[in-house]
Design a protein around this motif. Structure first.
Motif, mmCIF file in Angstrom:
data_model
loop_
_atom_site.group_PDB
_atom_site.id
_atom_site.type_symbol
_atom_site.label_atom_id
_atom_site.label_comp_id
_atom_site.label_asym_id
_atom_site.label_seq_id
_atom_site.Cartn_x
_atom_site.Cartn_y
_atom_site.Cartn_z
ATOM 1 N N VAL A 110 0.835 -1.205 0.000
ATOM 2 C CA VAL A 110 0.000 0.000 0.000
ATOM 3 C C VAL A 110 0.871 1.256 0.000
ATOM 4 N N PHE A 111 1.898 1.281 0.827
ATOM 5 C CA PHE A 111 2.732 2.485 0.910
ATOM 6 C C PHE A 111 3.517 2.721 -0.374
ATOM 7 N N ILE A 112 4.118 1.691 -0.921
ATOM 8 C CA ILE A 112 4.899 1.868 -2.148
ATOM 9 C C ILE A 112 3.997 2.286 -3.301
ATOM 10 N N SER A 113 2.854 1.623 -3.447
ATOM 11 C CA SER A 113 1.980 1.939 -4.581
ATOM 12 C C SER A 113 1.311 3.308 -4.432
ATOM 13 N N ARG A 114 1.161 3.800 -3.225
ATOM 14 C CA ARG A 114 0.582 5.140 -3.024
ATOM 15 C C ARG A 114 1.468 6.210 -3.655
ATOM 16 N N PHE A 115 2.760 5.979 -3.657
ATOM 17 C CA PHE A 115 3.689 6.985 -4.151
ATOM 18 C C PHE A 115 4.108 6.764 -5.608
ATOM 19 N N LEU A 123 -2.302 -3.341 -7.746
ATOM 20 C CA LEU A 123 -1.863 -3.860 -6.457
ATOM 21 C C LEU A 123 -2.972 -3.876 -5.411
ATOM 22 N N TYR A 124 -3.822 -2.869 -5.396
ATOM 23 C CA TYR A 124 -4.906 -2.856 -4.415
ATOM 24 C C TYR A 124 -5.948 -3.924 -4.741
ATOM 25 N N THR A 125 -6.245 -4.122 -6.024
ATOM 26 C CA THR A 125 -7.183 -5.189 -6.374
ATOM 27 C C THR A 125 -6.567 -6.554 -6.081
ATOM 28 N N ALA A 126 -5.256 -6.687 -6.270
ATOM 29 C CA ALA A 126 -4.592 -7.954 -5.939
ATOM 30 C C ALA A 126 -4.646 -8.214 -4.433
ATOM 31 N N ALA A 144 -1.147 6.027 4.464
ATOM 32 C CA ALA A 144 -0.471 6.439 3.225
ATOM 33 C C ALA A 144 -1.172 7.634 2.595
ATOM 34 N N THR A 145 -2.500 7.654 2.652
ATOM 35 C CA THR A 145 -3.265 8.770 2.089
ATOM 36 C C THR A 145 -2.995 10.051 2.862
ATOM 37 N N LEU A 146 -2.982 9.960 4.181
ATOM 38 C CA LEU A 146 -2.712 11.153 4.991
ATOM 39 C C LEU A 146 -1.342 11.741 4.657
ATOM 40 N N ILE A 147 -0.345 10.883 4.490
ATOM 41 C CA ILE A 147 1.005 11.370 4.201
ATOM 42 C C ILE A 147 1.081 11.937 2.788
ATOM 43 N N TRP A 148 0.743 11.115 1.779
ATOM 44 C CA TRP A 148 0.912 11.532 0.376
ATOM 45 C C TRP A 148 0.014 12.714 0.018
ATOM 46 N N THR A 149 -1.253 12.627 0.369
ATOM 47 C CA THR A 149 -2.189 13.685 -0.016
ATOM 48 C C THR A 149 -1.842 14.995 0.678
ATOM 49 N N SER A 150 -1.449 14.928 1.948
ATOM 50 C CA SER A 150 -1.068 16.144 2.660
ATOM 51 C C SER A 150 0.163 16.790 2.031
ATOM 52 N N LEU A 151 1.157 15.968 1.683
ATOM 53 C CA LEU A 151 2.363 16.505 1.040
ATOM 54 C C LEU A 151 2.042 17.123 -0.322
#
Length: 197
Positions: A110-115, A123-126, A144-151
């Protein structure tokens, strides 16, 4: 996407519910672009920063859980299960190995694919298909959403202010260039990254 989200937010007027709905729908179409465009609308004063961030977080996490759910639904379809469950020479099923791997690595996935743009859908469907823990998946998706989206939102606020100050009516062209840059950088990172997570 660019004028349509802007047009939706403009037509929503001062209604926080309609503004939030427009942002959430935008995240279902293209998350990063919706985040950048929403930050631009915050800079122009069309949307409050609190409403923008909450709507972005909700839309993105719901979209992530939806992808997981699609994977779970696909696993219920017998032809798909037969396609994945190919026996190995040792008698174990191919799907058994994958299920264990996805279960052990759900946070990492989840973390790698978020970025990495474009990596979330497969990956999420898998993760859903191979029945990774929904609880662990949801916690990882939220974090991951809180980190990536906030940045991305914070950077977009700064870029948006620069574009408003220096490009005026041409700010949307500058924003389109910024979105394209984010997508291209993600693609470059994805190609440089080794295939194994």
């Amino acid at each position: 996407m660019f004028p349509s989200l802007s047009a939706l937010l403009a037509s929503a007027g001062a209604s926080p519910f309609l503004q939030a709905l427009a942002i959430i729908i935008g995240t279902f179409i293209l998350e990063d672009a919706a985040t950048i465009m929403t930050a631009m609308e915050v800079q122009t004063g069309q949307v409050s920063i609190q409403l923008a961030l909450v709507a972005l977080y909700i839309g993105i996490v719901v979209g992530d859980l939806g992808l997981y759910g699609l994977g779970r639904l696909a696993a219920l379809w017998p032809p798909m299960r037969r396609w994945i469950a190919v026996p190995h020479a040792d008698g174990k099923q191919k799907g058994d190995d994958s299920q264990g791997w996805f279960g052990r690595n759900v946070f990492r996935i989840v973390f790698i694919s978020r970025f990495i743009p474009g990596a979330r859908l497969p990956l999420y469907t898998a993760c859903g298909f191979f029945r990774a823990s929904i609880g662990r998946f949801a916690v990882a998706a939220v974090m991951a959403t809180l980190i990536w989206t906030s940045l991305l939102f914070a950077v977009s606020l700064r870029v948006g202010q620069f574009l408003i100050d220096h490009l005026g009516e041409w700010k949307w062209l500058g924003m389109a260039g910024f979105i394209l840059t984010i997508i291209l950088v993600g693609r470059i990172v994805a190609t440089v990254r080794s295939p194994s997570l």
